[in-house]
Structures are given as structure tokens and as C-alpha cells.
Write an enzyme that holds these catalytic residues in place. Sequence first.
Site, PDB file in Angstrom:
ATOM      1  N   LYS A  22       0.839  -1.207   0.000  1.00  0.00           N
ATOM      2  CA  LYS A  22       0.000   0.000   0.000  1.00  0.00           C
ATOM      3  C   LYS A  22       0.871   1.254   0.000  1.00  0.00           C
ATOM      4  CE  LYS A  22      -1.631   1.680   4.044  1.00  0.00           C
ATOM      5  NZ  LYS A  22      -1.274   3.102   4.192  1.00  0.00           N
ATOM      6  N   ASN A  23       1.894   1.279   0.850  1.00  0.00           N
ATOM      7  CA  ASN A  23       2.687   2.500   0.999  1.00  0.00           C
ATOM      8  C   ASN A  23       3.633   2.756  -0.162  1.00  0.00           C
ATOM      9  OD1 ASN A  23       1.366   3.039   3.329  1.00  0.00           O
ATOM     10  ND2 ASN A  23       3.102   2.687   4.711  1.00  0.00           N
ATOM     11  N   CYS A 119      -3.973  12.852  13.708  1.00  0.00           N
ATOM     12  CA  CYS A 119      -4.678  11.591  13.534  1.00  0.00           C
ATOM     13  C   CYS A 119      -4.517  10.826  14.835  1.00  0.00           C
ATOM     14  CB  CYS A 119      -4.138  10.801  12.355  1.00  0.00           C
ATOM     15  SG  CYS A 119      -2.528  10.112  12.625  1.00  0.00           S
ATOM     16  N   ARG A 124       1.314  14.479  13.644  1.00  0.00           N
ATOM     17  CA  ARG A 124       1.692  14.247  12.250  1.00  0.00           C
ATOM     18  C   ARG A 124       1.661  15.493  11.365  1.00  0.00           C
ATOM     19  NH1 ARG A 124      -0.399   8.430  10.226  1.00  0.00           N
ATOM     20  NH2 ARG A 124       1.419   8.578   8.899  1.00  0.00           N
ATOM     21  N   ASP A 315       5.149   0.547  12.055  1.00  0.00           N
ATOM     22  CA  ASP A 315       3.914  -0.076  11.559  1.00  0.00           C
ATOM     23  C   ASP A 315       3.800  -1.551  11.972  1.00  0.00           C
ATOM     24  OD1 ASP A 315       3.124   2.270  10.425  1.00  0.00           O
ATOM     25  OD2 ASP A 315       3.484   1.693   8.351  1.00  0.00           O
ATOM     26  N   ARG A 407      -8.401  -0.296   5.205  1.00  0.00           N
ATOM     27  CA  ARG A 407      -7.573   0.726   4.556  1.00  0.00           C
ATOM     28  C   ARG A 407      -6.301   0.108   4.006  1.00  0.00           C
ATOM     29  NH1 ARG A 407      -5.364   4.733   8.200  1.00  0.00           N
ATOM     30  NH2 ARG A 407      -4.108   4.942   6.330  1.00  0.00           N
TER      31      ARG A 407
HETATM   32  C1  UD1 Z   1       4.753   6.916   6.546  1.00  0.00           C
HETATM   33  C2  UD1 Z   1       3.872   5.725   6.336  1.00  0.00           C
HETATM   34  C3  UD1 Z   1       3.338   5.202   7.677  1.00  0.00           C
HETATM   35  C4  UD1 Z   1       4.503   4.952   8.643  1.00  0.00           C
HETATM   36  C5  UD1 Z   1       5.410   6.174   8.741  1.00  0.00           C
HETATM   37  C6  UD1 Z   1       6.662   5.918   9.554  1.00  0.00           C
HETATM   38  C7  UD1 Z   1       2.934   6.091   4.134  1.00  0.00           C
HETATM   39  C8  UD1 Z   1       1.751   6.444   3.315  1.00  0.00           C
HETATM   40  N1  UD1 Z   1       2.783   6.093   5.470  1.00  0.00           N
HETATM   41  O1  UD1 Z   1       3.938   7.940   7.121  1.00  0.00           O
HETATM   42  O2  UD1 Z   1       2.619   3.997   7.442  1.00  0.00           O
HETATM   43  O3  UD1 Z   1       3.989   4.667   9.928  1.00  0.00           O
HETATM   44  O4  UD1 Z   1       5.828   6.583   7.422  1.00  0.00           O
HETATM   45  O5  UD1 Z   1       7.372   4.850   9.031  1.00  0.00           O
HETATM   46  O6  UD1 Z   1       3.978   5.772   3.608  1.00  0.00           O
HETATM   47  N2  UD1 Z   1       7.078  14.623  10.831  1.00  0.00           N
HETATM   48  C9  UD1 Z   1       7.179  15.960  11.122  1.00  0.00           C
HETATM   49  N3  UD1 Z   1       7.024  16.872  10.096  1.00  0.00           N
HETATM   50  C10 UD1 Z   1       6.768  16.487   8.815  1.00  0.00           C
HETATM   51  C11 UD1 Z   1       6.682  15.103   8.532  1.00  0.00           C
HETATM   52  C12 UD1 Z   1       6.846  14.202   9.558  1.00  0.00           C
HETATM   53  O7  UD1 Z   1       7.404  16.349  12.267  1.00  0.00           O
HETATM   54  O8  UD1 Z   1       6.636  17.345   7.941  1.00  0.00           O
HETATM   55  C13 UD1 Z   1       7.235  13.621  11.922  1.00  0.00           C
HETATM   56  C14 UD1 Z   1       5.960  12.800  12.144  1.00  0.00           C
HETATM   57  O9  UD1 Z   1       5.041  13.472  12.990  1.00  0.00           O
HETATM   58  C15 UD1 Z   1       6.519  11.536  12.768  1.00  0.00           C
HETATM   59  C16 UD1 Z   1       7.861  11.374  12.036  1.00  0.00           C
HETATM   60  O10 UD1 Z   1       8.190  12.655  11.520  1.00  0.00           O
HETATM   61  O11 UD1 Z   1       6.750  11.702  14.120  1.00  0.00           O
HETATM   62  C17 UD1 Z   1       7.857  10.376  10.904  1.00  0.00           C
HETATM   63  O12 UD1 Z   1       6.746  10.625  10.070  1.00  0.00           O
HETATM   64  P1  UD1 Z   1       6.742  10.295   8.519  1.00  0.00           P
HETATM   65  O13 UD1 Z   1       7.895   9.432   8.146  1.00  0.00           O
HETATM   66  O14 UD1 Z   1       6.569  11.570   7.764  1.00  0.00           O
HETATM   67  O15 UD1 Z   1       5.400   9.452   8.391  1.00  0.00           O
HETATM   68  P2  UD1 Z   1       4.456   9.441   7.136  1.00  0.00           P
HETATM   69  O16 UD1 Z   1       5.267   9.690   5.905  1.00  0.00           O
HETATM   70  O17 UD1 Z   1       3.265  10.297   7.393  1.00  0.00           O
END
Ligand code: UD1
Length: 430
Positions: A22-23, A119, A124, A315, A407
Site C-alpha cells: 500500500k505505501n 490523527c 503528524r 507499523d 484501509r
Molecule cells: C509513513 C507511512 C506510515 C509509517 C510512517 C513511519 C505512508 C503512506 N505512510 O507515514 O505507514 O507509519 O511513514 O514509518 O507511507 N514529521 C514531522 N514533520 C513532517 C513530517 C513528519 O514532524 O513534515 C514527523 C511525524 O510526525 C513523525 C515522524 O516525523 O513523528 C515520521 O513521520 P513520517 O515518516 O513523515 O510518516 P508518514 O510519511 O506520514
Amino acid sequence: MDKFLIRGGKALRGTVAISGAKNSALPVMAAALLTAEKVAIHNIPKVRDLITMSKLLTFMDAKVTVTEVPASDYVIEAPRLNHAEAPYELVKTMRASILTLGPLMARLGVARISLPGGCAIGARPVDLHLKALERMGAEITTSHGYIEAKVPGNGTKGRRLKGAHIVFEKITVTGTENILMAATLADGETILENCAREPEVTDLLVMLRKMGAQIEGDGTATLRIRGVAELHGTEHSVIPDRIETGTFLVAGAITGGELAITNCEPEHQGAVIAKLKQAGACIEIADKTTLRVRGGKKLVASNMTTEEFPGFATDMQAQYMALATQAEGASVITETIFENRYLHASEMIRMGANISIEGRQAVVHGPAPLSGTTVQASDLRASAGLMLAGLVANGETVIERVYHIDRGYERIVEKLGAVGAEIERVHGPA
Ligand code: UD1
């Protein structure tokens, strides 16, 4: 709303085939917005998030054709994009809608994306995506709950992002993917440092390269992208889902069964395999795409800390917690990626688990006999953890709000049922 009924206590035996990731499918589909030509994508899992992504692309005027059974082949054509917008109605059900921001900014120089907001598992934010785009010349404001981004200038030529040197303050998976996509059509070279190294990022990179993108640094924390004038169509098959694979590894181990897990990528499972072996599961790589897991030996406690890839995936944390409830001794679980990712723990405690939580640490004392009851799924992976707990609980476990599982897990009831689980879906009003 649908529920799952699980009667626990059956050892799972047989073969289960893993679906596409999915990701990986999410960014790969968004990347189709980068070209006017046809992009064919194979091995897309039939899960709700990908239906949402295809609705989103359709809203933007891309044509998405899906072959019905199995719904694993998508053809996306986006010759014109008249609505560079991700509306709230779609973003609220799927945060990964933010993945359209990079491609829209690269192709059109303008985008309007609803802010994803928090969420269940934490705040996030997407600040790192936005800061990086600003470094590339975008002007970004947020108003009325929307991110409004544009590259100043006239006509498409003047609306190109500029290459930049960006160091991510924190490792972000979708942030890396978004900016990687944005940089493919930017003027000049972009260097991205402290990138996520998840296999899904590399899968996207491979597809972008097939579309004509010039990228170096596969699988490393530093990516160098030389912008090109345009990208062309391609065909791509997404990688196997490593979280679904890990979930079935735990299912085999926790139920004391024996599963052959096919169509997977053992190379992506290093941290999970190592941890489950420490906890007493027997796992072997049968061939390049097959893993075998055998439970039955006594499970023993083992501490686990979530980390970015190649570490143990956040995850998989809920699924590991389910296993830890059945392992002898105290397992200390430390969640380092998300601040509020223990919602499943309180439901497991209601089933009889012995878990105490302090901040980012959970201490699980086992083995604790679990007994079935009604539990609520709170997010996608938490639900997977509860499902695994249900498979070893005494009596019947009812999992409510399984739309979270839908999902991201393709035909999970059928797949578990085929290897001996007593599980059924009970349809309820929407
Ligand atoms: C992706 C995955 C999700 C997985 C996560 C961590 C997808 C669609 N989803 O989510 O399943 O759990 O990676 O492996 O691929 N952060 C910030 N600022 C930002 C972006 C992130 O502070 O602009 C923080 C987040 O709050 C979190 C950390 O960085 O604490 C990692 O998040 P991130 O790797 O961005 O997760 P996603 O890409 O949303």
C-alpha cells in the site's frame, strides 16, 4: 460498520500470498501526475486507501482505469489536470493525499491541498514537506484549512520549482517521497539529505527513473536529482507489502502454527525476522520470495525499539505487542516515531494482557492468557495487533471499526481463513 468475529486458539497452517505494498502504491500512483503520458501500475493491493487515491486523481481530471478482478492493475492518464486540488473530504480519510502536493507543484507550479491535521497516532505535521518546497521557490500559505502553494511566475515555464539543497530536520517517509517527485521536474539539481531509506522510497525512485527522471543515491540517506524538462509514461509493478508480510510472520509465530509466506521480499524483513527469532520463532528464507515461519517453541520476552528503515518498523509495533503478551518475561517496547501509538494497548489490557505504559515505553509482562471480548480498532496497524491478539484469545473476540483494517490489508478475512483462522466479517450499517 463492519466487524470481525474471531474465535481464537487455532494454529495457522498453510500458504499465504502477500499483496502489493500500500505505501508503495500510494506514491507511485501520485507520481503518475508528473506526466501527460500513460502510466500502467501492477500489483496494486485492493484496499480502501488506493480507492481513495484513485478518487483523488480522478478529481484532478486524471483518468484512472482499474481492471476488476483482481484489481491489481491500474492505468493512469493525466494529459490535463484542471483541478490541482486535494479536497478535505478525501484528505480526511487518507493523510497520504499529501503525496499529490509534490507532483502538482512540479507539473503545474500550483496546488491546493487540504491540511491533513492530526490523527489517532499523533500530531503528524507536514511542515517539513512545506519547508522543502519553499526552499525550492514555492510560496506557501495556509488558509481556511488548505495549503495553498504556488511557484511565482507566468506560464508553465516561469512556474518551475528550482533545485535546492535540502537537509530534512527529521526523517520523513512521505516528505522524502513528495520532494523527490517535486525535484524531478525542477530547474537544476536538488540534493536531499537525511532522507528516509524505506523500500517504498526506493520503489518510487525506480519508477521515476523509468519515467526519465535523473536520480542517484538509491537506498541511501542522500538523493541527488537533476531536473529534466518532462517525464514520460511507463509501466511499473509495486513491491510486496512488508508490513503485511510481518503481520503474517507474527500470526504464524503467535498461534504456534506453520506458514509459508509467498510473493514477499525477504530482504525487507531483516529487523522483523531478527526480532521474532530472538522471541523464539523459527523463520527461514525458503527462496527469494518465500519465508517460512514456525511457532510452537516457547516464546520469550525481547525488548524492541521502533526505528526508521532498516530498523524495526513502527507499523509493526502493535503486532509485536500482541506477540509480547504471549512471551515469557518482560518485553520493553519503545516507540520512537509517533508519540501516541499505544491505543491498541488499552484494548489488549481489556483482553487480559499485562501492559503498563509510561510515555513512549510500554512494558509487556507475559505470558498472559487472553480472553475474547469486544474491542475497538483505532488505526490501521493497531487493528492488526488486535486481530493477532484475537487469534490466540480464548473464546470470541469482536473487533469493531474494521474500516481501519480495510484501509491497508487486502482480503484479510479470506487470507486468514484460508490458513485455518476462525474469522468472519459481519456487515453492519455504514
Ligand atoms: C509513513 C507511512 C506510515 C509509517 C510512517 C513511519 C505512508 C503512506 N505512510 O507515514 O505507514 O507509519 O511513514 O514509518 O507511507 N514529521 C514531522 N514533520 C513532517 C513530517 C513528519 O514532524 O513534515 C514527523 C511525524 O510526525 C513523525 C515522524 O516525523 O513523528 C515520521 O513521520 P513520517 O515518516 O513523515 O510518516 P508518514 O510519511 O506520514
